[in-house]
Design a protein around this motif. Structure first.
Motif, PDB file in Angstrom:
ATOM      1  N   UNK A 257       0.730  -1.161   0.002  1.00 52.03           N
ATOM      2  CA  UNK A 257      -0.037   0.102  -0.107  1.00 52.03           C
ATOM      3  C   UNK A 257       0.928   1.317  -0.191  1.00 52.03           C
ATOM      4  N   UNK A 258       2.081   1.210  -0.463  1.00 51.77           N
ATOM      5  CA  UNK A 258       2.954   2.302  -0.999  1.00 51.77           C
ATOM      6  C   UNK A 258       3.679   2.571   0.298  1.00 51.77           C
ATOM      7  N   UNK A 259       3.834   1.890   1.406  1.00 51.24           N
ATOM      8  CA  UNK A 259       4.629   2.096   2.412  1.00 51.24           C
ATOM      9  C   UNK A 259       5.634   1.016   2.517  1.00 51.24           C
ATOM     10  N   UNK A 260       6.718   1.366   3.089  1.00 52.54           N
ATOM     11  CA  UNK A 260       7.989   0.405   3.221  1.00 52.54           C
ATOM     12  C   UNK A 260       8.458   0.453   4.858  1.00 52.54           C
ATOM     13  N   UNK A 261       8.616  -0.883   5.220  1.00 54.92           N
ATOM     14  CA  UNK A 261       8.811  -1.078   6.698  1.00 54.92           C
ATOM     15  C   UNK A 261      10.082  -1.698   6.959  1.00 54.92           C
ATOM     16  N   UNK A 262      10.915  -1.248   7.581  1.00 53.91           N
ATOM     17  CA  UNK A 262      12.101  -2.228   7.942  1.00 53.91           C
ATOM     18  C   UNK A 262      12.022  -2.791   9.177  1.00 53.91           C
ATOM     19  N   UNK A 263      12.119  -4.409   9.109  1.00 53.60           N
ATOM     20  CA  UNK A 263      11.794  -5.154  10.431  1.00 53.60           C
ATOM     21  C   UNK A 263      13.381  -5.413  10.838  1.00 53.60           C
ATOM     22  N   UNK A 264      13.901  -4.832  11.615  1.00 56.66           N
ATOM     23  CA  UNK A 264      15.452  -4.927  11.946  1.00 56.66           C
ATOM     24  C   UNK A 264      15.354  -5.806  13.447  1.00 56.66           C
ATOM     25  N   UNK A 265      15.238  -7.029  13.401  1.00 53.72           N
ATOM     26  CA  UNK A 265      14.995  -7.903  14.446  1.00 53.72           C
ATOM     27  C   UNK A 265      15.596  -9.304  14.135  1.00 53.72           C
ATOM     28  N   UNK A 266      16.432  -9.946  14.720  1.00 57.37           N
ATOM     29  CA  UNK A 266      17.636  -9.587  15.784  1.00 57.37           C
ATOM     30  C   UNK A 266      18.810  -8.981  14.913  1.00 57.37           C
ATOM     31  N   UNK A 267      19.516  -8.081  15.546  1.00 57.35           N
ATOM     32  CA  UNK A 267      20.700  -7.797  14.767  1.00 57.35           C
ATOM     33  C   UNK A 267      21.393  -6.731  15.657  1.00 57.35           C
ATOM     34  N   UNK A 268      22.721  -6.527  15.364  1.00 56.14           N
ATOM     35  CA  UNK A 268      23.421  -5.298  15.968  1.00 56.14           C
ATOM     36  C   UNK A 268      23.593  -4.578  14.765  1.00 56.14           C
ATOM     37  N   UNK A 269      24.717  -3.698  14.877  1.00 53.92           N
ATOM     38  CA  UNK A 269      25.114  -2.910  13.790  1.00 53.92           C
ATOM     39  C   UNK A 269      25.287  -3.668  12.528  1.00 53.92           C
TER      40      UNK A 269
END
Length: 289
Positions: free
Chosen positions: A177-189
């Protein structure tokens, strides 16, 4: 339905069942947002990110079922993110669920999950059946967009190792729907290759882990984030043109080494210069509506 953070705790959850530390005892006493079950994100009623060992509890508290689940994205192979024995319960559903669930993950995660599928197969019975026959493991290549349940999904490299040799996990970019979501799990740098991929890519929202909270970590550490390193991640995302200070960010995957209460943590985040909210179990998110 809106995307929902089903669980926002680290691997042991808060309170940890064996623990009498001040954070866990406080959570038992106060309840509410201090309770954090293990990590999972319900994007909608047919798409799930990670199969938490607390999904049974989460389904009771959240008053939902996974009857329509058809796509499961796994970040990596650790027991707080993929509870293989519980996946078997889908075979007990009435009416019977015959359609397969596509399980999307890295090749390394697929190998580990398949090994447990085989382990739990009861070879000794003459009527033995494959209790996981209705899951279809689908390894995904990094950086390549794919489509599932109306989402365009791109896996990127995290800096967190699952079980196995060189088994770095996946983070995901979800678009709909025209939206962009980053799912940053699990991570460090992030490793350089992930920063290079994100360079110039505008994001409408971020869900980011903050496992260690106010516990001290070295700057730019791999594996997991604390509050300081999380803010460094946001600064770098801003430098790359991915976010602005107004981009909504939601934190999840906190462990009991973080000493502040939910309210104290949010007060800190209100002064951090970004639009960061501390997630809590069953928090609905304003994306893809």
């Amino acid at each position: 339905m809106k995307p929902t953070l089903l669980g926002t705790g680290g691997s042991e959850g808060i309170p940890c069942i064996f623990c009498t530390c001040s954070v866990c005892e406080r959570a038992r006493s106060l309840g509410g947002h201090e309770i954090r079950s293990r990590s999972s994100l319900l994007l909608n009623d047919d798409t799930l990110v990670d199969f938490s060992p607390d999904l049974f509890y989460q389904s009771l508290q959240g008053k939902f079922n996974l009857n329509r689940l058809s796509a499961l994205f796994l970040t990596h192979f650790h027991e707080d993110h993929v509870n293989v024995p519980e996946m078997e319960s889908r075979l007990s559903a009435l009416p019977a669920l015959h359609s397969p669930v596509a399980v999307y993950c890295s090749p390394e995660t697929a190998h580990q999950v398949q090994s447990l599928f085989k382990f739990y197969f009861n070879y000794g019975r003459p009527d033995a059946r494959d209790y996981f026959e209705r899951y279809k493991l689908t390894p995904l290549p990094l950086w390549q967009p794919m489509h599932a349940n109306g989402f365009c999904v791109t896996p990127i490299q995290s800096s967190h190792h699952g079980y196995g040799v060189a088994a770095l996990g996946y983070n995901y970019i979800f678009e709909k729907n025209g939206q962009r979501l980053l799912y940053a799990v699990d991570t460090g740098w992030y490793p350089d290759v992930s920063w290079d991929f994100l360079d110039g890519l505008p994001l409408d929202g971020v869900i980011m882990e903050c496992t260690y909270g106010d516990y001290n970590l070295q700057p730019y550490s791999p594996e997991h984030l604390n509050l300081s390193n999380m803010l460094d991640m946001l600064h770098h995302l801003q430098d790359l043109g991915c976010i602005t200070p107004k981009t909504p960010v939601f934190l999840t995957h906190l462990c009991h080494l973080h000493s502040m209460t939910h309210e104290e943590t949010q007060e800190f985040l209100n002064r951090c210069g970004y639009s960061v909210q501390l997630g809590y179990d069953f928090m609905e998110l304003p994306f893809f509506t």
